[in-house]
Every structure is written in C-alpha cells, then in structure tokens.
Design a protein around this motif. Structure first.
Motif, PDB file in Angstrom:
ATOM      1  N   UNK A   1     -10.123  11.128 -13.541  1.00 19.25           N
ATOM      2  CA  UNK A   1     -10.136   9.676 -13.330  1.00 19.25           C
ATOM      3  C   UNK A   1      -8.758   9.038 -13.567  1.00 19.25           C
ATOM      4  N   UNK A   2      -8.112   9.395 -14.646  1.00 19.34           N
ATOM      5  CA  UNK A   2      -6.811   8.798 -14.968  1.00 19.34           C
ATOM      6  C   UNK A   2      -5.703   9.841 -14.920  1.00 19.34           C
ATOM      7  N   UNK A   3      -5.634  10.706 -15.913  1.00 17.33           N
ATOM      8  CA  UNK A   3      -4.565  11.717 -15.939  1.00 17.33           C
ATOM      9  C   UNK A   3      -5.126  13.046 -16.374  1.00 17.33           C
TER      10      UNK A   3
ATOM     11  N   UNK B   1       9.698   3.514 -19.597  1.00 16.11           N
ATOM     12  CA  UNK B   1       8.279   3.516 -19.234  1.00 16.11           C
ATOM     13  C   UNK B   1       7.987   2.458 -18.170  1.00 16.11           C
ATOM     14  N   UNK B   2       8.613   1.293 -18.287  1.00 18.10           N
ATOM     15  CA  UNK B   2       8.437   0.254 -17.267  1.00 18.10           C
ATOM     16  C   UNK B   2       8.867   0.766 -15.896  1.00 18.10           C
ATOM     17  N   UNK B   3      10.045   1.387 -15.851  1.00 13.50           N
ATOM     18  CA  UNK B   3      10.533   1.942 -14.580  1.00 13.50           C
ATOM     19  C   UNK B   3       9.621   3.064 -14.089  1.00 13.50           C
ATOM     20  N   UNK B   4       9.141   3.896 -15.009  1.00 11.77           N
ATOM     21  CA  UNK B   4       8.198   4.956 -14.643  1.00 11.77           C
ATOM     22  C   UNK B   4       6.903   4.395 -14.079  1.00 11.77           C
ATOM     23  N   UNK B   5       6.404   3.326 -14.687  1.00  5.19           N
ATOM     24  CA  UNK B   5       5.188   2.687 -14.180  1.00  5.19           C
ATOM     25  C   UNK B   5       5.372   2.137 -12.774  1.00  5.19           C
ATOM     26  N   UNK B   6       6.525   1.527 -12.523  1.00  3.74           N
ATOM     27  CA  UNK B   6       6.819   1.008 -11.180  1.00  3.74           C
ATOM     28  C   UNK B   6       6.927   2.165 -10.187  1.00  3.74           C
ATOM     29  N   UNK B   7       7.531   3.282 -10.611  1.00  4.12           N
ATOM     30  CA  UNK B   7       7.645   4.457  -9.742  1.00  4.12           C
ATOM     31  C   UNK B   7       6.263   5.008  -9.391  1.00  4.12           C
ATOM     32  N   UNK B   8       5.376   5.110 -10.365  1.00  2.00           N
ATOM     33  CA  UNK B   8       4.012   5.577 -10.107  1.00  2.00           C
ATOM     34  C   UNK B   8       3.316   4.627  -9.130  1.00  2.00           C
ATOM     35  N   UNK B   9       3.504   3.330  -9.321  1.00  2.00           N
ATOM     36  CA  UNK B   9       2.924   2.356  -8.396  1.00  2.00           C
ATOM     37  C   UNK B   9       3.470   2.557  -6.987  1.00  2.00           C
ATOM     38  N   UNK B  10       4.765   2.729  -6.873  1.00  2.00           N
ATOM     39  CA  UNK B  10       5.399   2.934  -5.572  1.00  2.00           C
ATOM     40  C   UNK B  10       4.872   4.206  -4.899  1.00  2.00           C
TER      41      UNK B  10
ATOM     42  N   UNK C   1      -4.040   6.265  -9.802  1.00  2.00           N
ATOM     43  CA  UNK C   1      -2.645   6.225 -10.248  1.00  2.00           C
ATOM     44  C   UNK C   1      -2.079   4.809 -10.366  1.00  2.00           C
ATOM     45  N   UNK C   2      -2.595   3.874  -9.598  1.00  2.00           N
ATOM     46  CA  UNK C   2      -2.095   2.498  -9.719  1.00  2.00           C
ATOM     47  C   UNK C   2      -2.411   1.945 -11.109  1.00  2.00           C
ATOM     48  N   UNK C   3      -3.617   2.184 -11.585  1.00  2.00           N
ATOM     49  CA  UNK C   3      -3.977   1.696 -12.919  1.00  2.00           C
ATOM     50  C   UNK C   3      -3.205   2.448 -13.999  1.00  2.00           C
ATOM     51  N   UNK C   4      -2.975   3.745 -13.783  1.00  2.00           N
ATOM     52  CA  UNK C   4      -2.150   4.513 -14.722  1.00  2.00           C
ATOM     53  C   UNK C   4      -0.741   3.928 -14.748  1.00  2.00           C
ATOM     54  N   UNK C   5      -0.185   3.639 -13.572  1.00  2.00           N
ATOM     55  CA  UNK C   5       1.154   3.049 -13.491  1.00  2.00           C
ATOM     56  C   UNK C   5       1.232   1.710 -14.191  1.00  2.00           C
TER      57      UNK C   5
ATOM     58  N   UNK D   1       2.030   5.541  -5.414  1.00  2.00           N
ATOM     59  CA  UNK D   1       0.641   5.250  -5.053  1.00  2.00           C
ATOM     60  C   UNK D   1       0.570   4.505  -3.725  1.00  2.00           C
ATOM     61  N   UNK D   2       1.434   3.514  -3.560  1.00  2.00           N
ATOM     62  CA  UNK D   2       1.424   2.729  -2.325  1.00  2.00           C
ATOM     63  C   UNK D   2       1.816   3.587  -1.124  1.00  2.00           C
ATOM     64  N   UNK D   3       2.760   4.489  -1.321  1.00  2.00           N
ATOM     65  CA  UNK D   3       3.153   5.396  -0.238  1.00  2.00           C
ATOM     66  C   UNK D   3       1.982   6.309   0.116  1.00  2.00           C
ATOM     67  N   UNK D   4       1.327   6.881  -0.898  1.00  2.00           N
ATOM     68  CA  UNK D   4       0.181   7.764  -0.655  1.00  2.00           C
ATOM     69  C   UNK D   4      -0.977   7.019  -0.008  1.00  2.00           C
ATOM     70  N   UNK D   5      -1.186   5.785  -0.408  1.00  2.00           N
ATOM     71  CA  UNK D   5      -2.276   4.979   0.143  1.00  2.00           C
ATOM     72  C   UNK D   5      -2.123   4.749   1.640  1.00  2.00           C
ATOM     73  N   UNK D   6      -0.899   4.568   2.091  1.00  2.00           N
ATOM     74  CA  UNK D   6      -0.699   4.238   3.505  1.00  2.00           C
ATOM     75  C   UNK D   6      -1.381   2.924   3.828  1.00  2.00           C
ATOM     76  N   UNK D   7      -2.124   2.893   4.917  1.00  2.00           N
ATOM     77  CA  UNK D   7      -2.815   1.667   5.343  1.00  2.00           C
ATOM     78  C   UNK D   7      -4.132   1.434   4.616  1.00  2.00           C
ATOM     79  N   UNK D   8      -4.509   2.318   3.703  1.00  2.00           N
ATOM     80  CA  UNK D   8      -5.766   2.155   2.966  1.00  2.00           C
ATOM     81  C   UNK D   8      -5.616   1.293   1.713  1.00  2.00           C
TER      82      UNK D   8
END
Length: 188
Positions: free
Chosen positions: A186-188, A83-92, A126-130, A94-101
């Motif tokens: 909002x979340x999932x 789950x920890x690795x999954x959370x980091x993956x979701x965060x990653x 998704x960042x908060x979900x991650x 999210x950051x890719x999808x966010x781009x410069x925003x």
C-alpha cells in the motif's frame, strides 16, 4: 538557507500538480475531481493556506503568532530540505508514471486505466508517500506546532483517502486490482 530550499519546494510541489492538471485539461482530460466524493474535502484548502503562510512566514521573517521552535539544528534542517526535495521527486515520478490517468480526487465517470508500472510497481500510493516525506521534511526544517499538526492530520487524511480510493479501485478494476494489491504494498 535550508528554510529557503524548503519554501521553494512548496512552490515546486504546487506547480507540479497544477501544471499536470492544466496539461491534462489541454488534452481534454478533466483531472480535478476534488471534493466530489466527500464535501468535507473543502476544509483542506483553507488549512493548507494557513500552513503555507506559516512556513513562508518562518522562512522569510513575516509576522507570526508564535515563532517558537522545538529545536534548532542546521544538520536536521538540511536533512529536512533533502526530504522535501525527495518528496517532490517522488511526486514527479508518480505523475510521469500516471500519464493521462492522473486525477485529483476520484473520477467515477472517466477513471482512466489502472497504473501498475513505474513507481507504482514499488508503491500503490506513491503520491501520498511523496507528500508524507515532503511534510516530514517541512517539519524538520520548521520544527514547530503547525508543521507537526499538519503532518499528523495529513497522515490521517491521506490514509482515509487511500481507503476510499482502494474501495473504488476494487469496484472499478476488479481482479486486476486485487492481483496488483497482492504484488505491491500500500505505501512502501
């Protein structure tokens, strides 16, 4: 072994967020707006440091006030590490999808574009979900009071921040954001 994986994911999580902030700074985007809307946000870093120390101390045998655990299960600990690795993956993702925003905190001056694609087509936050998945995993690896309280408090703080951000987004993006809210949960 799962405790080492879980401790490593803390480093990965922090490096991912800070790395993105630094990369954005190099392109001229100031992504760090933490504590600008609510000064009580500055209570979070010392609590986070205590939390991180407690988990690293448990993983590496450093001094702790209490090493009591609610249960001991290698299978549950490995599930937590996953789950920890999954959370980091979701965060990653999210950051890719966010781009410069991407921003830490609410940027009222230069908020960037509304992101509705990538992982944001599945969850508006998704960042908060991650982070939640990550903290749940940390609790399963280190089943004691500190991770349990951190999970509960973080859940409340995440929701509070989501509500703040939603108000800002409604004001900033208007009907485009309202339509997005109708399509994506909002979340999932």
């Amino acid at each position: 072994m799962p405790q080492y994986v879980a401790a490593l994911t803390i480093v990965l999580l922090l490096a991912t967020v800070l790395g993105r902030v630094i990369l954005l700074r190099r392109t001229g985007t100031r992504a760090m707006h933490f504590g600008k809307v609510d000064k009580t946000d500055f209570l979070i870093p010392p609590v986070a440091l205590f939390y991180f120390y407690t988990l690293f101390a448990t993983a590496f045998g450093w001094p702790l006030a209490s090493a009591d655990r609610f249960f001991r299960s290698t299978a549950v600990a490995w599930l937590g590490a996953a789950l920890c690795l999954g959370g980091v993956l979701v965060l990653l993702l999210s950051l890719v999808s966010f781009g410069n925003s991407f921003r830490v905190g609410i940027d009222v001056d230069q908020p960037g574009r509304l992101v509705t694609t990538g992982i944001f087509a599945v969850s508006r936050n998704p960042i908060y979900v991650g982070f939640f998945v990550f903290l749940l995993g940390q609790f399963l690896v280190f089943p004691s009071w500190t991770p349990l309280v951190a999970l509960a408090v973080a859940t409340v703080l995440f929701h509070r921040q989501v509500l703040r951000e939603e108000g800002f987004m409604r004001q900033q993006y208007g009907q485009e954001y309202v339509e997005y809210c109708r399509r994506v949960r909002r979340y999932v």
